[in-house]
Design a protein around this motif. Structure first.
Motif, PDB file in Angstrom:
ATOM      1  N   ALA A   1       0.830  -1.204   0.000  1.00  0.00           N
ATOM      2  CA  ALA A   1       0.000   0.000   0.000  1.00  0.00           C
ATOM      3  C   ALA A   1       0.868   1.259   0.000  1.00  0.00           C
ATOM      4  N   GLY A   2       1.992   1.220   0.720  1.00  0.00           N
ATOM      5  CA  GLY A   2       2.894   2.370   0.723  1.00  0.00           C
ATOM      6  C   GLY A   2       3.472   2.647  -0.649  1.00  0.00           C
ATOM      7  N   ALA A   3       3.873   1.586  -1.359  1.00  0.00           N
ATOM      8  CA  ALA A   3       4.430   1.765  -2.703  1.00  0.00           C
ATOM      9  C   ALA A   3       3.365   2.248  -3.672  1.00  0.00           C
ATOM     10  N   VAL A   4       2.148   1.716  -3.570  1.00  0.00           N
ATOM     11  CA  VAL A   4       1.063   2.147  -4.446  1.00  0.00           C
ATOM     12  C   VAL A   4       0.695   3.605  -4.175  1.00  0.00           C
ATOM     13  N   SER A   5       0.700   4.014  -2.920  1.00  0.00           N
ATOM     14  CA  SER A   5       0.381   5.411  -2.617  1.00  0.00           C
ATOM     15  C   SER A   5       1.429   6.348  -3.192  1.00  0.00           C
ATOM     16  N   ARG A   6       2.701   5.924  -3.186  1.00  0.00           N
ATOM     17  CA  ARG A   6       3.754   6.768  -3.761  1.00  0.00           C
ATOM     18  C   ARG A   6       3.563   6.942  -5.256  1.00  0.00           C
ATOM     19  N   ILE A   7       3.321   5.855  -5.963  1.00  0.00           N
ATOM     20  CA  ILE A   7       3.188   5.964  -7.412  1.00  0.00           C
ATOM     21  C   ILE A   7       1.865   6.615  -7.788  1.00  0.00           C
ATOM     22  N   GLY A   8       0.846   6.444  -6.954  1.00  0.00           N
ATOM     23  CA  GLY A   8      -0.415   7.128  -7.206  1.00  0.00           C
ATOM     24  C   GLY A   8      -0.273   8.637  -7.110  1.00  0.00           C
ATOM     25  N   ALA A   9       0.470   9.096  -6.103  1.00  0.00           N
ATOM     26  CA  ALA A   9       0.726  10.531  -5.983  1.00  0.00           C
ATOM     27  C   ALA A   9       1.504  11.047  -7.186  1.00  0.00           C
TER      28      ALA A   9
ATOM     29  N   ALA B   1       0.522   9.752   1.105  1.00  0.00           N
ATOM     30  CA  ALA B   1      -0.936   9.778   1.036  1.00  0.00           C
ATOM     31  C   ALA B   1      -1.466  11.144   1.452  1.00  0.00           C
ATOM     32  N   ASP B   2      -2.523  11.580   0.794  1.00  0.00           N
ATOM     33  CA  ASP B   2      -3.186  12.830   1.179  1.00  0.00           C
ATOM     34  C   ASP B   2      -4.025  12.635   2.432  1.00  0.00           C
ATOM     35  N   GLU B   3      -4.542  11.419   2.615  1.00  0.00           N
ATOM     36  CA  GLU B   3      -5.356  11.100   3.783  1.00  0.00           C
ATOM     37  C   GLU B   3      -5.004   9.699   4.269  1.00  0.00           C
TER      38      GLU B   3
END
Length: 397
Positions: free
Chosen positions: A218-226, A250-252
């Protein structure tokens, strides 16, 4: 322009002069799309890009000229086949670029648009393009108000109506309005018709990426999503693991049961959901909720054995075969990913392909265009100082 607005406004507030160059039309293959922008400070500092490098130098020089003259310009740049070092888009496309000096009125409009966007409120910025008799007005429009003017009350009404129709989408458009020009000391002679061209830029709130499960993936996905421009939310019911410190990109970060959070959360056709847990008590309820919504993408991490059992559980929970067919599980493309970071790249690659309706096959094995097909209208009539020709008039959208 949206991403550059905060810095541009800082320059303007400090009393500096600056120019703004925006891509208003793309024809054929080009590295960047309409709306791409380049800002140039009077001290020579430049931010942004209009072509990925192909014609940056020429647009930069044109922006410096506009700063000196104060006269807005709209020019075309295309493929240079006679000289590989000549100004041109080596990818074979053509772009039109609108360059203007940012005056106080434009700065106020951009400031209002920036505040609305920061509050996740849809907003549209409309700017007059240069042409015979054209003004230099601009307008920011949101649902319950607007700021600025084109300088023509009748045109304002038309622009406001068209801008409000664009509030629910992202992107750019150029529209043409026919109007009469009143003659001085009118003696009853009919007014001369003229065309006014207006650039609209819709700033929809960033699309949402909802990541369920507070783990390393989830941490890696949040980084690439941002990185891809999503507004990222990480949600998990376990407070020990669901902390802002563990997910700084993450924003939230929300501590709640995933299905309960999603049920109470507004989503739209651009929203992406990723389920990163491997526990049926988390996965099945949130996927049941997600697959019942018209989302852009719903994916879930896990082995093929986990996915087979999960699909059985979802069917038992009442998820229809059509809804199950929308589930990307295991999520991602076949890249041989193993680490959380590699898995995030695999997910992002699939997301981009799904979003663009592309095959995800290697470009080296395909013969079609690399960039999405683009068409566009030309700038208002005027001499192209770079290529020494006259650009055609805009056609009506």
């Amino acid at each position: 322009m949206r991403d550059l607005a905060p810095r541009l406004l800082q320059w303007q507030a400090a009393g500096a002069r600056c120019a703004l160059a925006s891509v208003v039309a793309v024809r054929g293959s080009a590295p960047l799309r309409t709306g791409a922008a380049l800002c140039v400070h009077e001290d020579g500092t430049a931010l942004g890009s209009v072509s990925g490098g192909c014609v940056e130098g020429s647009v930069y020089d044109l922006a410096r000229e506009v700063l000196d003259s104060g006269e807005a310009r709209c020019v075309s740049f295309g493929y240079a086949d006679d000289d590989a070092f000549a100004v041109g888009l080596m990818c074979g496309g053509e772009i039109d670029v609108f360059v203007q000096a940012v005056d106080d009125g434009t700065a106020r409009v951009l400031a209002a648009a920036h505040l609305a966007a920061a509050a996740r409120r849809p907003v549209v910025v409309a700017r007059l393009l240069p042409g015979p008799g054209a003004g230099t007005g601009s307008v920011a429009v949101w649902r319950d108000g607007h700021l600025g003017s084109t300088g023509d009350p009748a045109l304002d009404l038309a622009v406001l109506a068209d801008a409000r129709r664009m509030l629910d989408r992202d992107g750019t458009a150029v529209r043409t309005y026919e109007a009469g020009v009143s003659r001085p000391h009118d003696t009853g002679v009919p007014s001369e018709p003229r065309a006014t061209h207006v650039l609209f830029e819709a700033w929809a709130p960033p699309p949402r990426l909802l990541v369920f499960g507070a783990n390393a993936h989830a941490g890696a996905v949040s980084r690439i999503g941002a990185l891809l421009g999503y507004h990222v939310t990480v949600c998990d019911a376990r407070a020990t693991f669901t902390t802002p410190e563990r997910f700084p990109d993450a924003d939230e970060v929300v501590v709640d049961w995933p299905h309960r959070y999603l049920a109470a959360t507004e989503t739209d056709h651009r929203t992406v959901v990723c389920v990163m847990t491997h526990d049926p008590k988390f996965d099945v309820p949130v996927l049941t909720e997600a697959l019942g919504r018209p989302l852009a993408y719903v994916g879930a991490l896990g082995s093929r054995r986990v996915q087979a059992r999960r699909r059985e559980d979802l069917a038992a929970a009442g998820v229809s075969p059509g809804e199950l067919a929308r589930l990307h599980a295991p999520l991602g493309l076949d890249l041989g990913a193993s680490t959380p970071e590699e898995t995030a790249v695999s997910f992002a690659a699939e997301l981009i392909a799904v979003r663009g309706g592309r095959t995800a096959r290697p470009l080296s094995l395909l013969d079609g265009p690399i960039h999405p097909a683009a068409t566009g209208d030309r700038c208002a009539a005027g001499t192209d100082p770079v290529r020494g020709r006259t650009t055609a008039a805009l056609r009506t959208h």
